[in-house]
Scaffold this active site. Structure first.
Site, PDB file in Angstrom:
ATOM      1  N   CYS A 250       0.843  -1.185   0.000  1.00  0.00           N
ATOM      2  CA  CYS A 250       0.000   0.000   0.000  1.00  0.00           C
ATOM      3  C   CYS A 250       0.888   1.248   0.000  1.00  0.00           C
ATOM      4  O   CYS A 250       1.997   1.236   0.527  1.00  0.00           O
ATOM      5  CB  CYS A 250      -0.946   0.120   1.203  1.00  0.00           C
ATOM      6  SG  CYS A 250      -2.037  -1.288   1.374  1.00  0.00           S
TER       7      CYS A 250
ATOM      8  N   ARG B 205       3.212   0.081  -5.303  1.00  0.00           N
ATOM      9  CA  ARG B 205       3.116  -0.540  -3.981  1.00  0.00           C
ATOM     10  C   ARG B 205       1.816  -1.325  -3.799  1.00  0.00           C
ATOM     11  O   ARG B 205       1.654  -2.052  -2.819  1.00  0.00           O
ATOM     12  CB  ARG B 205       3.199   0.538  -2.889  1.00  0.00           C
ATOM     13  CG  ARG B 205       4.502   1.286  -2.897  1.00  0.00           C
ATOM     14  CD  ARG B 205       4.502   2.353  -1.823  1.00  0.00           C
ATOM     15  NE  ARG B 205       4.400   1.763  -0.509  1.00  0.00           N
ATOM     16  CZ  ARG B 205       5.418   1.314   0.211  1.00  0.00           C
ATOM     17  NH1 ARG B 205       6.643   1.391  -0.280  1.00  0.00           N
ATOM     18  NH2 ARG B 205       5.235   0.788   1.392  1.00  0.00           N
TER      19      ARG B 205
ATOM     20  N   TRP C 124      -2.925  -2.589  -1.583  1.00  0.00           N
ATOM     21  CA  TRP C 124      -2.580  -3.973  -1.887  1.00  0.00           C
ATOM     22  C   TRP C 124      -3.224  -4.783  -0.763  1.00  0.00           C
ATOM     23  O   TRP C 124      -2.782  -4.738   0.382  1.00  0.00           O
ATOM     24  CB  TRP C 124      -1.064  -4.158  -1.887  1.00  0.00           C
ATOM     25  CG  TRP C 124      -0.621  -5.513  -2.324  1.00  0.00           C
ATOM     26  CD1 TRP C 124      -0.407  -5.936  -3.603  1.00  0.00           C
ATOM     27  CD2 TRP C 124      -0.281  -6.626  -1.475  1.00  0.00           C
ATOM     28  NE1 TRP C 124       0.023  -7.235  -3.608  1.00  0.00           N
ATOM     29  CE2 TRP C 124       0.108  -7.688  -2.328  1.00  0.00           C
ATOM     30  CE3 TRP C 124      -0.283  -6.834  -0.100  1.00  0.00           C
ATOM     31  CZ2 TRP C 124       0.499  -8.922  -1.839  1.00  0.00           C
ATOM     32  CZ3 TRP C 124       0.106  -8.075   0.385  1.00  0.00           C
ATOM     33  CH2 TRP C 124       0.488  -9.105  -0.483  1.00  0.00           C
TER      34      TRP C 124
ATOM     35  N   ASN D 158      -0.874   2.006   5.778  1.00  0.00           N
ATOM     36  CA  ASN D 158      -0.053   0.991   5.116  1.00  0.00           C
ATOM     37  C   ASN D 158       0.470   0.083   6.220  1.00  0.00           C
ATOM     38  O   ASN D 158       0.997   0.577   7.215  1.00  0.00           O
ATOM     39  CB  ASN D 158       1.111   1.679   4.380  1.00  0.00           C
ATOM     40  CG  ASN D 158       2.200   0.709   3.969  1.00  0.00           C
ATOM     41  OD1 ASN D 158       1.925  -0.446   3.666  1.00  0.00           O
ATOM     42  ND2 ASN D 158       3.441   1.168   3.955  1.00  0.00           N
ATOM     43  N   GLY D 159       0.317  -1.253   6.050  1.00  0.00           N
ATOM     44  CA  GLY D 159       0.820  -2.182   7.061  1.00  0.00           C
ATOM     45  C   GLY D 159      -0.276  -3.104   7.550  1.00  0.00           C
ATOM     46  O   GLY D 159      -1.312  -3.254   6.896  1.00  0.00           O
TER      47      GLY D 159
ATOM     48  N   GLU E 140      16.481 -16.752 -11.201  1.00  0.00           N
ATOM     49  CA  GLU E 140      16.035 -15.375 -11.457  1.00  0.00           C
ATOM     50  C   GLU E 140      15.317 -15.277 -12.818  1.00  0.00           C
ATOM     51  O   GLU E 140      14.297 -14.594 -12.932  1.00  0.00           O
ATOM     52  CB  GLU E 140      17.243 -14.429 -11.396  1.00  0.00           C
ATOM     53  CG  GLU E 140      16.984 -12.983 -11.780  1.00  0.00           C
ATOM     54  CD  GLU E 140      15.930 -12.262 -10.922  1.00  0.00           C
ATOM     55  OE1 GLU E 140      15.518 -12.810  -9.886  1.00  0.00           O
ATOM     56  OE2 GLU E 140      15.515 -11.168 -11.327  1.00  0.00           O
TER      57      GLU E 140
ATOM     58  N   LYS F  66      11.510 -14.045 -13.114  1.00  0.00           N
ATOM     59  CA  LYS F  66      11.096 -12.899 -13.938  1.00  0.00           C
ATOM     60  C   LYS F  66       9.966 -13.311 -14.861  1.00  0.00           C
ATOM     61  O   LYS F  66       8.980 -12.608 -15.025  1.00  0.00           O
ATOM     62  CB  LYS F  66      12.316 -12.424 -14.735  1.00  0.00           C
ATOM     63  CG  LYS F  66      12.579 -10.997 -14.926  1.00  0.00           C
ATOM     64  CD  LYS F  66      12.444 -10.074 -13.772  1.00  0.00           C
ATOM     65  CE  LYS F  66      13.029 -10.478 -12.475  1.00  0.00           C
ATOM     66  NZ  LYS F  66      12.704  -9.827 -11.292  1.00  0.00           N
TER      67      LYS F  66
ATOM     68  N   GLU G  37       6.675 -13.906 -12.878  1.00  0.00           N
ATOM     69  CA  GLU G  37       6.128 -12.660 -12.311  1.00  0.00           C
ATOM     70  C   GLU G  37       5.354 -11.851 -13.336  1.00  0.00           C
ATOM     71  O   GLU G  37       4.300 -11.317 -13.039  1.00  0.00           O
ATOM     72  CB  GLU G  37       7.276 -11.752 -11.817  1.00  0.00           C
ATOM     73  CG  GLU G  37       7.836 -12.105 -10.470  1.00  0.00           C
ATOM     74  CD  GLU G  37       8.970 -11.166 -10.083  1.00  0.00           C
ATOM     75  OE1 GLU G  37       8.946 -10.635  -8.968  1.00  0.00           O
ATOM     76  OE2 GLU G  37       9.907 -10.941 -10.888  1.00  0.00           O
TER      77      GLU G  37
ATOM     78  N   HIS H 164      16.762 -35.368 -11.514  1.00  0.00           N
ATOM     79  CA  HIS H 164      16.115 -35.886 -10.309  1.00  0.00           C
ATOM     80  C   HIS H 164      14.672 -35.411 -10.173  1.00  0.00           C
ATOM     81  O   HIS H 164      14.182 -35.255  -9.062  1.00  0.00           O
ATOM     82  CB  HIS H 164      16.931 -35.480  -9.077  1.00  0.00           C
ATOM     83  CG  HIS H 164      18.323 -36.021  -9.103  1.00  0.00           C
ATOM     84  ND1 HIS H 164      18.609 -37.339  -8.864  1.00  0.00           N
ATOM     85  CD2 HIS H 164      19.496 -35.426  -9.413  1.00  0.00           C
ATOM     86  CE1 HIS H 164      19.917 -37.538  -8.992  1.00  0.00           C
ATOM     87  NE2 HIS H 164      20.483 -36.381  -9.331  1.00  0.00           N
TER      88      HIS H 164
ATOM     89  N   LYS I 244       5.506  -4.127  -5.030  1.00  0.00           N
ATOM     90  CA  LYS I 244       6.917  -3.778  -5.147  1.00  0.00           C
ATOM     91  C   LYS I 244       7.631  -3.937  -3.819  1.00  0.00           C
ATOM     92  O   LYS I 244       8.757  -4.399  -3.754  1.00  0.00           O
ATOM     93  CB  LYS I 244       7.017  -2.324  -5.617  1.00  0.00           C
ATOM     94  CG  LYS I 244       8.429  -1.818  -5.783  1.00  0.00           C
ATOM     95  CD  LYS I 244       9.009  -2.362  -7.056  1.00  0.00           C
ATOM     96  CE  LYS I 244      10.469  -2.022  -7.216  1.00  0.00           C
ATOM     97  NZ  LYS I 244      11.127  -3.068  -8.020  1.00  0.00           N
TER      98      LYS I 244
END
Ligand code: G6P
Length: 609
Positions: A2, A27, A74, A98-99, A482, A486, A489, A505, A604
């Site tokens: 947020c 955010r 968010w 926010n939180g 990574e 990417k 996401e 395996h 983010k």
């Protein structure tokens, strides 16, 4: 997550708030809202979905007033809906948050017994009602806030306004980022510096426990007991343009293309070529301490965790010091066996990731020296660490991290060189040799960026696939992770990164002609082994995209696509492969018409556990 914002001054607040929220949208963006004090009454407008919907709601221009607060959400408690969107009201008080308020359920029961009606499913609404409750026996909104924060558990940055105080916003911080700035006859607050850059350069990064009262001409900071506290303003020199798209269609592509500059900026002024040494003035960890370090811990989340894994391969090979890498959320609860002379490195773009911060606090509690590699100046992690290496990437706006990774790996190179020279494991000549490798990187990354057309052809061939496998070995194993991260996401394609040798395996059972396999095969002592793994997937009809070192021709007839990265030392190759894989993910995602800067469900900055 947020984003929160606030403005009190002489101009119309609503456009300033909406402009600021645009910069905070990374955010969270499932709903948004603003509250403006209009002729003595606080008017609230909220919309579900992206900020454009709120703008639509406000397009009539009927919201007039020079003080207000705003929020982009968010969701944590309660689905994205207008009722759950902030700001939340109780009587004549309106707040944004926010939180997470962890004890909201018990507070809610008490407030319901007092007669308060709840209209949302959020944890935030307990705060607005608590404020209204305390306001009955308080002289001011700030006094009510001081009482309320004593009751809250969890993490929060809050801002509130009250109809009875037409020129003051009160804001408090505990565990979530919050910055305030003083402009010309106006004061601002926001979750990060980007919305403030067009208005002021002098900002105060509030600390946990701070309560600030913003009026048009003044910002007063106090502690919970009401005593004034002095906080030194920081001058932020990021340009406002740096936070804009600069001609690119979105922030992600812009940020991918900024990487040569990020490498230059992160290296700039931090080495002496003559002595072959790195110069890290903010390290604040003595040469003696670094010499005595027996073990290094690296903790991070997401993409930053991948750069930490690269750091492990790098430091163990260059310095022969064991490195343990952990994910923040695992480290903090696993009773880590840290010794007082261990060095703990926390890596974070935002410097606000809750699990990374908590891990750093835990390491400190156990006696380790805490060094952070951070992008955001003045962030919580930077402030709570013994020493810092800033990555100088400028604001990273796109949710999927790109340039921050590169800055972090460059910071790790500098750190490894610094320790190696202190311990005399590297002599001046070695130092200069490594510096030559570092300084070659911007040109090598430029070279990859110039070959974007080749990557677009790969993307066109594979963008309709549902599964991808990424394989790498050694220092490029984290790059396989990574690359897969990417892709998932931003394209929503299922992708797995695997150590190439481990592929037999399990993942090999998934391989068929529908599963493209991306293989990272630099010229390196493990090259032949990686090629054997490539042959194993090829034998199962998988389309293969091979990323190899320049001049390597033998995979030409075998892989479906071969992409060459410039020749470099193997320890330098992670940045080069990563840039190519960022472009691959980006172009696949845009072909699938995903909003790459704001992929669904992600945020983010993850400031909650
Ligand atoms: C979120 C972001 C990722 C980022 C991670 C860690 O999940 O979406 O892009 O890598 O947080 O963030 P940090 O700011 O600590 O690097």
């Amino acid at each position: 997550m947020c984003g929160i914002i606030g403005y009190v001054g002489q101009e119309q607040a609503s456009s300033i708030l909406v402009d600021g929220l645009k910069r905070l949208e990374y955010r969270g963006y499932d709903s948004s809202g603003i509250a403006v004090l209009q002729r003595g009454h606080v008017e609230v407008r909220r919309s579900v979905g992206k900020l454009a919907n709120l703008e639509q709601t406000l397009s009539g221009g009927d919201l007039q007033g020079t003080m207000g607060i705003g929020h982009t959400r968010w969701a944590t408690h309660g689905k994205p809906s207008e009722q759950n969107a902030h700001p939340h009201r109780s009587g004549n008080i309106v707040i944004v948050h926010n939180g997470i308020i962890e004890n909201y359920l018990s507070l809610k029961v008490h407030l319901q017994q007092e007669g308060f009606q709840f209209e949302s499913e959020t944890d935030t609404e307990v705060v607005s009602h608590l404020l209204a409750s305390y306001m009955k026996q308080s002289q001011s909104l700030s006094e009510a806030f001081r009482s309320v924060v004593r009751e809250l558990q969890g993490s929060y940055a809050l801002a509130g306004i009250c109809e009875d105080e037409p020129h003051a916003i009160v804001t408090v911080r505990s565990g979530c980022p919050l910055v305030v700035g003083q402009g010309e006859k106006a004061s601002y607050l926001a979750s990060d510096v980007t919305p403030l850059l067009t208005h002021t350069r002098d900002m105060i990064f509030l600390e946990d426990g701070d309560i600030a009262v913003l009026t048009p001409g003044d910002i007063t900071v106090m502690a919970v007991d009401g005593h004034r506290v002095k906080r030194k303003p920081t001058t932020v020199d990021w340009s406002a343009d740096a936070a804009e798209k600069g001609g690119f269609p979105n922030f992600m592509l812009k940020e991918i293309h900024e990487q040569p500059q990020v490498i230059l900026d992160t290296l700039r002024g931090r080495y002496s070529y003559d002595s072959g040494e790195a110069d890290l003035p903010d390290l604040s960890i003595t040469s003696e301490e670094l010499s005595n370090t027996k073990r290094i811990w690296i903790v991070a989340c997401g993409t930053s965790w991948h750069s930490g894994l690269v750091g492990k391969y790098l430091i163990e090979e260059m310095l022969r010091t064991p490195v343990q890498v952990d994910i923040g959320s695992e480290f903090r609860y696993r009773e880590p066996m840290i010794q007082p002379d261990d060095l703990f490195i926390a890596i974070s773009q935002s410097g606000e990731t809750a699990d990374t911060l908590a891990a750093a606090h835990e390491a400190k509690r156990l006696g380790a020296r805490v060094l952070s590699i951070v992008n955001v100046v003045g962030s919580s992690l930077a402030r709570d660490s013994d020493g810092v290496i800033y990555t100088r990437c400028g604001p990273e706006v796109s949710v999927a991290s790109t340039k921050a990774f590169t800055g972090q790996v460059v910071a790790l190179y500098l750190l490894a060189l610094h320790i190696g020279r202190i311990r005399q494991q590297l002599m001046a000549d070695d130092g200069r040799w490594w510096l030559d490798q570092f300084r070659a990187l911007p040109g090598q990354v430029e070279h990859i960026l110039r070959q974007e057309a080749e990557i677009i052809s790969m993307a066109k061939r594979f963008y309709t696939k549902s599964n991808f496998l990424y394989l790498g070995r050694g220092i490029n194993y984290p790059i396989a992770l990574e690359g897969a991260l990417k892709l998932k996401e931003i394209s929503y394609i299922h992708a797995e990164g695997y150590a190439a040798g481990e592929m037999k395996h399990g993942p090999i059972a998934l391989v068929d002609e529908e599963m493209p396999v991306v293989v990272l095969a630099p010229r390196h002592r493990l090259y032949e082994k990686t090629v054997s793994n490539l042959m194993e997937v090829k034998a199962r009809n998988a389309p293969v995209i091979a990323f190899v070192s320049e001049g390597e021709r033998e995979l030409g007839g075998i892989a479906d696509f071969v992409f060459s990265i410039p020749h470099s030392h193997p320890l330098m190759s992670p940045i080069l492969f990563t840039v190519a894989l960022q472009l691959l993910a980006y172009h696949i995602a845009t072909l699938r018409e995903v909003d790459v800067d704001r992929p669904r469900n992600l945020a983010k900055s993850v400031t909650v556990e």
